[in-house]
Scaffold this motif. Sequence first.
Motif, PDB file in Angstrom:
ATOM      1  N   SER A 101      18.872  49.125  24.699  1.00 34.33           N
ATOM      2  CA  SER A 101      19.111  47.737  25.096  1.00 34.33           C
ATOM      3  C   SER A 101      18.257  46.792  24.258  1.00 34.33           C
ATOM      4  CB  SER A 101      18.752  47.552  26.577  1.00 34.33           C
ATOM      5  OG  SER A 101      18.606  46.180  26.888  1.00 34.33           O
ATOM      6  N   PRO A 102      18.880  45.894  23.467  1.00 31.08           N
ATOM      7  CA  PRO A 102      18.056  44.943  22.704  1.00 31.08           C
ATOM      8  C   PRO A 102      17.294  43.984  23.603  1.00 31.08           C
ATOM      9  CG  PRO A 102      20.402  44.437  22.480  1.00 31.08           C
ATOM     10  CD  PRO A 102      20.309  45.772  23.151  1.00 31.08           C
ATOM     11  N   GLY A 103      17.903  43.556  24.711  1.00 34.82           N
ATOM     12  CA  GLY A 103      17.197  42.686  25.641  1.00 34.82           C
ATOM     13  C   GLY A 103      16.012  43.381  26.276  1.00 34.82           C
ATOM     14  N   ALA A 148      21.443  39.457  18.884  1.00 36.67           N
ATOM     15  CA  ALA A 148      22.384  39.366  19.992  1.00 36.67           C
ATOM     16  C   ALA A 148      21.829  40.167  21.164  1.00 36.67           C
ATOM     17  CB  ALA A 148      23.754  39.907  19.575  1.00 36.67           C
ATOM     18  N   THR A 149      22.148  39.723  22.368  1.00 34.39           N
ATOM     19  CA  THR A 149      21.747  40.456  23.584  1.00 34.39           C
ATOM     20  C   THR A 149      23.004  40.656  24.429  1.00 34.39           C
ATOM     21  OG1 THR A 149      21.122  38.353  24.611  1.00 34.39           O
ATOM     22  CG2 THR A 149      19.377  39.633  23.581  1.00 34.39           C
ATOM     23  N   ALA A 157      18.983  35.590  20.909  1.00 35.58           N
ATOM     24  CA  ALA A 157      17.573  35.448  21.258  1.00 35.58           C
ATOM     25  C   ALA A 157      16.743  35.538  19.983  1.00 35.58           C
ATOM     26  CB  ALA A 157      17.156  36.541  22.241  1.00 35.58           C
ATOM     27  N   ASP A 158      15.522  35.038  20.034  1.00 36.64           N
ATOM     28  CA  ASP A 158      14.624  35.166  18.900  1.00 36.64           C
ATOM     29  C   ASP A 158      14.186  36.613  18.749  1.00 36.64           C
ATOM     30  OD1 ASP A 158      14.737  32.448  18.385  1.00 36.64           O
ATOM     31  OD2 ASP A 158      12.918  31.993  19.520  1.00 36.64           O
ATOM     32  N   PRO A 164      15.352  38.331   7.643  1.00 31.80           N
ATOM     33  CA  PRO A 164      16.191  37.174   7.959  1.00 31.80           C
ATOM     34  C   PRO A 164      17.538  37.583   8.538  1.00 31.80           C
ATOM     35  CG  PRO A 164      16.200  37.591   5.598  1.00 31.80           C
ATOM     36  CD  PRO A 164      15.169  38.518   6.187  1.00 31.80           C
ATOM     37  N   GLY A 165      18.152  36.670   9.288  1.00 38.29           N
ATOM     38  CA  GLY A 165      19.513  36.880   9.754  1.00 38.29           C
ATOM     39  C   GLY A 165      19.645  37.629  11.061  1.00 38.29           C
ATOM     40  N   VAL A 166      20.829  38.263  11.221  1.00 36.70           N
ATOM     41  CA  VAL A 166      21.207  38.983  12.442  1.00 36.70           C
ATOM     42  C   VAL A 166      21.768  40.345  12.050  1.00 36.70           C
ATOM     43  CG1 VAL A 166      22.727  38.980  14.461  1.00 36.70           C
ATOM     44  CG2 VAL A 166      21.721  36.828  13.661  1.00 36.70           C
TER      45      VAL A 166
END
Length: 231
Positions: A101-103, A148-149, A157-158, A164-166
């Motif tokens: 989970s990224p969050g 992304a979350t 989210a930060d 850099p980027g996503v």
Amino acid sequence: MDPCTVRRSNGAICLQGGRELTPRCDEMDRAVLERCSGAVVVLAGAARPGSDYAGASARTVAHYRRLGVTVEVVPDPRDDHAAALAALGDGTGLIVLPGGSPGGLLDVLTTRPAGSPTIAERLVALWSAGTAISGASAGAMVLCAHTATPDRSAGLADGLDLVPGVAIPHWSPGAERRWSLPDTLLWGLPECGGVLIDGGSMIAVGQGVASVRAGAAWTTIDRRTPEPLPR
């Protein structure tokens, strides 16, 4: 065996697309190990507390053992923040961040107990001193400027802003359409593959076709010759 032989300012970063810790990732993980010096540790903060954290840690230990490397497990910061910080010592050469989970991983990294630095602050300090970081899926996502979350919200989210980027894990052409993303730098990370960023350059590693979108179109990242990191 300790194949980590090189230390420099700002460690190498490997952004992996997922299905990590499998034989198809061996070549990619060896490429990262060649660019680090010191102990290898796993921080499975993207996993749920308890058996999920223990299982992700055990899979990491077993995978790197096959590569001839001993991995030390960072205690779950949700159970013992001080012990986790202590395990991320100055002799750390590589930090492995498996997926999940990224969050949840962001929570683990950014929670600040009273009078204590965050795990994120410790990771950034180690990276700035030369420690390499290899993040897969959620682990790759949080290393970027934004993440992304999808398990929490449709927004971004930060992240730690080391890249850099996503990052878009489990990527194939068009996969980014499942998320609402701004017009920003995007990393397309295939499963069992990704991009190795080192010293301001990037090179594709592992399986699949790693790509980057710095403008309107996607560009394949070369796997033979390092290229300048886009901004």
